[in-house]
Design a protein around this motif. Structure first.
Motif, PDB file in Angstrom:
ATOM      1  N   ASN A  47       0.860  -1.186   0.000  1.00 44.69           N
ATOM      2  CA  ASN A  47       0.000   0.000   0.000  1.00 44.69           C
ATOM      3  C   ASN A  47       0.894   1.234   0.000  1.00 44.69           C
ATOM      4  OD1 ASN A  47      -2.568  -1.122  -0.027  1.00 44.69           O
ATOM      5  ND2 ASN A  47      -2.645  -1.346   2.197  1.00 44.69           N
ATOM      6  N   TYR A  48       0.518   2.225  -0.770  1.00 46.71           N
ATOM      7  CA  TYR A  48       1.306   3.435  -0.932  1.00 46.71           C
ATOM      8  C   TYR A  48       0.411   4.650  -0.634  1.00 46.71           C
ATOM      9  CZ  TYR A  48       2.809   7.324  -3.963  1.00 46.71           C
ATOM     10  OH  TYR A  48       3.124   8.562  -4.468  1.00 46.71           O
ATOM     11  N   LEU A  49       0.864   5.483   0.283  1.00 45.29           N
ATOM     12  CA  LEU A  49       0.112   6.672   0.681  1.00 45.29           C
ATOM     13  C   LEU A  49       0.994   7.905   0.536  1.00 45.29           C
ATOM     14  CD1 LEU A  49      -2.412   8.012   2.020  1.00 45.29           C
ATOM     15  CD2 LEU A  49      -1.325   7.540   4.239  1.00 45.29           C
ATOM     16  N   TYR A  50       0.516   8.890  -0.201  1.00 45.86           N
ATOM     17  CA  TYR A  50       1.249  10.142  -0.397  1.00 45.86           C
ATOM     18  C   TYR A  50       0.459  11.254   0.278  1.00 45.86           C
ATOM     19  CZ  TYR A  50       3.726  13.931  -2.834  1.00 45.86           C
ATOM     20  OH  TYR A  50       4.460  15.047  -3.131  1.00 45.86           O
ATOM     21  N   VAL A  51       1.069  11.889   1.261  1.00 45.18           N
ATOM     22  CA  VAL A  51       0.407  12.917   2.065  1.00 45.18           C
ATOM     23  C   VAL A  51       1.069  14.266   1.806  1.00 45.18           C
ATOM     24  CG1 VAL A  51      -0.219  13.658   4.386  1.00 45.18           C
ATOM     25  CG2 VAL A  51      -0.120  11.209   3.850  1.00 45.18           C
ATOM     26  N   ASN A 146      22.351  16.776   0.198  1.00 51.41           N
ATOM     27  CA  ASN A 146      21.344  17.826   0.093  1.00 51.41           C
ATOM     28  C   ASN A 146      20.095  17.368  -0.644  1.00 51.41           C
ATOM     29  OD1 ASN A 146      22.863  19.852   1.436  1.00 51.41           O
ATOM     30  ND2 ASN A 146      24.087  20.148  -0.414  1.00 51.41           N
ATOM     31  N   LYS A 147      19.792  16.106  -0.550  1.00 52.62           N
ATOM     32  CA  LYS A 147      18.579  15.588  -1.182  1.00 52.62           C
ATOM     33  C   LYS A 147      17.341  16.188  -0.517  1.00 52.62           C
ATOM     34  CE  LYS A 147      20.427  12.726  -4.177  1.00 52.62           C
ATOM     35  NZ  LYS A 147      20.211  12.823  -5.628  1.00 52.62           N
ATOM     36  N   GLN A 148      16.186  16.029  -1.211  1.00 50.18           N
ATOM     37  CA  GLN A 148      14.953  16.650  -0.729  1.00 50.18           C
ATOM     38  C   GLN A 148      14.359  15.921   0.475  1.00 50.18           C
ATOM     39  OE1 GLN A 148      11.899  16.438  -3.720  1.00 50.18           O
ATOM     40  NE2 GLN A 148      12.469  14.370  -4.339  1.00 50.18           N
ATOM     41  N   SER A 149      14.812  14.716   0.765  1.00 54.50           N
ATOM     42  CA  SER A 149      14.289  13.988   1.912  1.00 54.50           C
ATOM     43  C   SER A 149      14.815  14.564   3.216  1.00 54.50           C
ATOM     44  CB  SER A 149      14.681  12.512   1.821  1.00 54.50           C
ATOM     45  OG  SER A 149      14.087  11.911   0.703  1.00 54.50           O
ATOM     46  N   THR A 165       8.536   5.098   5.768  1.00 51.15           N
ATOM     47  CA  THR A 165       7.975   6.445   5.709  1.00 51.15           C
ATOM     48  C   THR A 165       9.087   7.402   5.306  1.00 51.15           C
ATOM     49  OG1 THR A 165       6.368   5.956   7.457  1.00 51.15           O
ATOM     50  CG2 THR A 165       6.787   8.282   6.963  1.00 51.15           C
ATOM     51  N   GLU A 166       8.897   8.086   4.198  1.00 49.55           N
ATOM     52  CA  GLU A 166       9.882   9.074   3.770  1.00 49.55           C
ATOM     53  C   GLU A 166       9.285  10.468   3.952  1.00 49.55           C
ATOM     54  OE1 GLU A 166      13.021  10.063   0.178  1.00 49.55           O
ATOM     55  OE2 GLU A 166      11.583   8.436  -0.056  1.00 49.55           O
ATOM     56  N   ASN A 167       9.927  11.280   4.777  1.00 48.36           N
ATOM     57  CA  ASN A 167       9.465  12.628   5.072  1.00 48.36           C
ATOM     58  C   ASN A 167      10.298  13.637   4.283  1.00 48.36           C
ATOM     59  OD1 ASN A 167       7.600  11.775   7.199  1.00 48.36           O
ATOM     60  ND2 ASN A 167       9.445  11.271   8.353  1.00 48.36           N
ATOM     61  N   TYR A 168       9.621  14.531   3.568  1.00 44.48           N
ATOM     62  CA  TYR A 168      10.300  15.504   2.722  1.00 44.48           C
ATOM     63  C   TYR A 168      10.372  16.868   3.393  1.00 44.48           C
ATOM     64  CZ  TYR A 168       9.829  12.015  -0.930  1.00 44.48           C
ATOM     65  OH  TYR A 168       9.905  10.860  -1.655  1.00 44.48           O
ATOM     66  N   LYS A 169      11.302  17.667   2.929  1.00 41.06           N
ATOM     67  CA  LYS A 169      11.520  18.981   3.518  1.00 41.06           C
ATOM     68  C   LYS A 169      10.348  19.929   3.296  1.00 41.06           C
ATOM     69  CE  LYS A 169      16.571  18.665   3.222  1.00 41.06           C
ATOM     70  NZ  LYS A 169      17.810  19.224   2.625  1.00 41.06           N
ATOM     71  N   ASP A 170       9.502  19.651   2.299  1.00 39.89           N
ATOM     72  CA  ASP A 170       8.339  20.508   2.049  1.00 39.89           C
ATOM     73  C   ASP A 170       7.138  20.130   2.914  1.00 39.89           C
ATOM     74  OD1 ASP A 170       7.446  18.164   0.920  1.00 39.89           O
ATOM     75  OD2 ASP A 170       7.213  18.950  -1.107  1.00 39.89           O
ATOM     76  N   SER A 173       4.857  13.580   2.806  1.00 40.49           N
ATOM     77  CA  SER A 173       5.369  12.269   3.219  1.00 40.49           C
ATOM     78  C   SER A 173       4.882  11.191   2.268  1.00 40.49           C
ATOM     79  CB  SER A 173       4.907  11.917   4.636  1.00 40.49           C
ATOM     80  OG  SER A 173       5.400  12.827   5.588  1.00 40.49           O
ATOM     81  N   LEU A 174       5.714  10.186   2.070  1.00 45.78           N
ATOM     82  CA  LEU A 174       5.339   8.972   1.364  1.00 45.78           C
ATOM     83  C   LEU A 174       5.378   7.820   2.368  1.00 45.78           C
ATOM     84  CD1 LEU A 174       7.408   9.299  -1.932  1.00 45.78           C
ATOM     85  CD2 LEU A 174       4.934   9.346  -1.761  1.00 45.78           C
ATOM     86  N   ILE A 175       4.310   7.058   2.440  1.00 44.89           N
ATOM     87  CA  ILE A 175       4.233   5.959   3.394  1.00 44.89           C
ATOM     88  C   ILE A 175       3.930   4.675   2.622  1.00 44.89           C
ATOM     89  CG2 ILE A 175       3.083   5.057   5.444  1.00 44.89           C
ATOM     90  CD1 ILE A 175       2.266   8.009   6.041  1.00 44.89           C
ATOM     91  N   LEU A 176       4.800   3.706   2.750  1.00 46.30           N
ATOM     92  CA  LEU A 176       4.635   2.433   2.057  1.00 46.30           C
ATOM     93  C   LEU A 176       4.563   1.308   3.086  1.00 46.30           C
ATOM     94  CD1 LEU A 176       6.392   1.242  -1.113  1.00 46.30           C
ATOM     95  CD2 LEU A 176       6.537  -0.191   0.909  1.00 46.30           C
TER      96      LEU A 176
END
Length: 207
Positions: A47-51, A146-149, A165-170, A173-176
């Motif tokens: 399951n993939y969730l983009y918040v 300096n990646k966006q993550s 869970t990958e959290n971005y600087k903006d 989040s992407l949750i898999l």
């Protein structure tokens, strides 16, 4: 699409930086990496969730078939195939196919997925948590470039990756979450090759 696949396989370009590494956390990652390297054929359903803050979340279910460096990723509107030479991204909605070179496919190969953390991240152990009735060790990875993550949080149970869970600087989040994982299976060769005859109404673009 490429951003999603990079996320799924925790993949960043390799850059040499100094790292702060928790030995116990690294051992857990090494165990998962070793297990996957020994089982070069496998199937993953997730399951993939983009918040995104103040926007409607996007959720999908996907599947990946992998054998060696080759893979076949299936999402509701997009399919991606790496046949060992080229990577093909197929948009079902637009009826368009783009192909790119071998190097892009190799960098995203499932057989490389958890080796890339060895040079790119500070690694820390964040304790344990129960996810889907499984006791998981929680590991935090912070990019040393300096990646966006901003960070990646991994949940591991019995040498299996349960959740990422990958959290971005903006603030997004992407949750898999892994639903199913099968290893040492026979992957149909037709899934790992691209046949233009199966997409006669599609436009193919070489990048």
């Amino acid at each position: 699409m490429k951003k999603l696949f990079v996320f799924i396989f925790i993949s960043f370009s390799l850059i040499a930086w100094s790292q702060k590494i928790d030995a116990n956390a690294k051992k857990l990652l090494d165990n998962v990496s070793e297990r996957l390297s020994k089982n070069s054929t496998f199937y993953i359903k997730f399951n993939y969730l983009y918040v995104v803050p103040k926007q409607k979340s996007i959720t999908e279910t996907g599947q990946v078939y992998a054998a060696g460096v080759k893979y076949h990723l299936i999402l509701p509107t997009t399919t991606q195939i790496f046949d060992g030479n080229k990577i093909y991204t197929i948009s079902k909605e637009d009826k368009e196919i783009t192909s790119s070179n071998k190097e892009d496919g190799e960098s995203l190969s499932p057989t490389n997925i958890l080796n890339l953390y060895k040079k790119n991240f500070d690694i820390s152990f964040e304790g344990t948590s129960t996810i889907n009735n499984k006791k998981c060790s929680i590991i935090k990875l912070v990019p040393t470039n300096n990646k966006q993550s901003k960070s990646i949080i991994l949940a591991i149970s019995n040498n299996n990756l349960i959740k990422v869970t990958e959290n971005y600087k903006d603030g997004s989040s992407l949750i898999l979450t892994i639903i199913d994982f099968k290893e040492n299976l026979i992957v149909n060769k037709s899934l790992l090759t691209f046949d233009k005859n199966n997409y006669k109404d599609y436009t193919l673009t070489e990048l």
